[in-house]
Design an enzyme around this catalytic site. Structure first.
Site: not given
Length: 350
Positions: A176, A283
């Site tokens: 991320e 995710e």
């Protein structure tokens, strides 16, 4: 021709037309909707070894104790994602995930027929949009040394996996990273340096096996402007990668998934057409108490990824489904309070 022969002729003709129509109706759906048998249905289980070490017991729906990975496999999961920290602490929630623990879990998952994804955080603990801290051992290193650190760490972990008989199918360089990684050197404020760090991770991965697909991963998978901004910069700075990885958490966006699932699908398809890459939701998660909503959301996300043309939507990975709230405090797991898997995970079946 007699009347009797004429009637027999008509009956044969009608039967022939009927059979042809039936065959066509059976064939069209298969031809118009090609099946992607390689679709990854995944679970990130970075907490699993610690959960077991602290005595947590996983149960099947009939109350029988059962291996967690087998429970996941029984629900259609075919891929395991594992994070790696550089020099982690022993804290049960924010530590572990060392090279040795990652190798052990990868071997175990592969022995069950699972596919493997490795997620490099390039930190001693969590790296995400709010924090991308250097490992303590790298803090005083120059940028040139940092580049070598990224290469060496990536190569070292993947070599250990290979020596144990595991070559992952996918490797994430950074976790991320809309703001970059290894702050401040690899911040997106200096995208040229971030690009060099990412490329070191890419090069180390390909040195192990050129067939491993390298993922670059950012959050808010429904946010197309965010993705265009980041990957336009990645293109301009010659970042090397194979797959665009997305996170998608309606819970953290404080929305119901129906409000932005169409945006996620649009973004997936736009990434493929704009950059010529494959895409993957690496995710996803939802409130474990909302089992039906989580099931419906997962079905919708899987459908969105599968709708990407030419099978360039590679899969969907649930983040820590086994991370029961009683053990982890994490709200977006997919496990019941009685130690049994949530029915929401049945969305991965078939």
């Amino acid at each position: 021709m007699s009347l009797q022969l004429f009637i027999r002729y008509i009956l044969v003709l009608v039967l022939s037309i009927s059979c042809s129509a039936q065959e066509e109706s059976q064939r069209l759906p298969e031809e118009s909707q090609p099946v992607n048998n390689n679709f990854a249905k995944g679970a990130d289980v970075g907490w699993l070894s610690q959960m077991e070490a602290t005595g947590y017991i996983f149960y099947d729906t009939d109350g029988t104790p059962k291996d967690c990975l087998q429970l996941l496999k029984d629900r259609g999961i075919n891929t395991i994602r594992l994070r790696v920290f550089v020099n982690p602490s022993d804290d049960k929630l924010t530590g572990h995930c060392s090279k040795e623990e990652t190798v052990a879990m990868a071997v175990r998952a592969q022995n069950l027929g699972m596919r493997i994804m490795i997620d490099f955080h390039y930190s001693d603990s969590w790296a995400d949009p709010g924090k991308q801290y250097k490992p303590a051992a790298w803090v005083d290193h120059s940028f040139e040394e940092l580049k070598q650190d990224v290469y060496d760490h990536t190569f070292d972990v993947l070599s250990a996996l290979k020596n144990a008989g595991v070559t992952p199918e996918w490797v994430q360089v950074g976790n991320e990273i809309p703001g970059g990684m290894l702050w401040p050197d690899g911040s997106t404020d200096n995208f040229g340096q971030l690009a060099q760090l990412l490329n070191k991770g890419y090069d180390a991965t390909k040195a192990i096996d050129n067939n491993i697909k390298v993922i670059v991963h950012i959050d808010q998978g429904n946010n197309n402007p965010r993705f265009r901004w980041f990957f336009d910069l990645a293109t301009a700075n010659y970042v090397k990668y194979d797959v665009i990885g997305l996170s998608y958490y309606p819970y953290w966006l404080q929305t119901h998934y129906t409000q932005n699932i169409a945006d996620l699908e649009y973004n997936l398809k736009d990434m493929v057409s704009r950059y010529g890459k494959e895409v993957m939701v690496v995710e996803v998660g939802e409130d474990y108490r909302q089992e039906q909503t989580t099931f419906d959301m997962l079905k919708a996300v899987i459908k969105a990824v599968k709708s990407v043309p030419d099978n360039k939507g590679l899969g969907v990975v649930y983040w820590e489904p086994e991370g029961a709230k009683s053990w982890s405090g994490y709200q977006l797991n997919a496990w019941q309070d009685n130690g049994k898997p949530s029915p929401a995970l049945d969305a991965f079946k078939n």
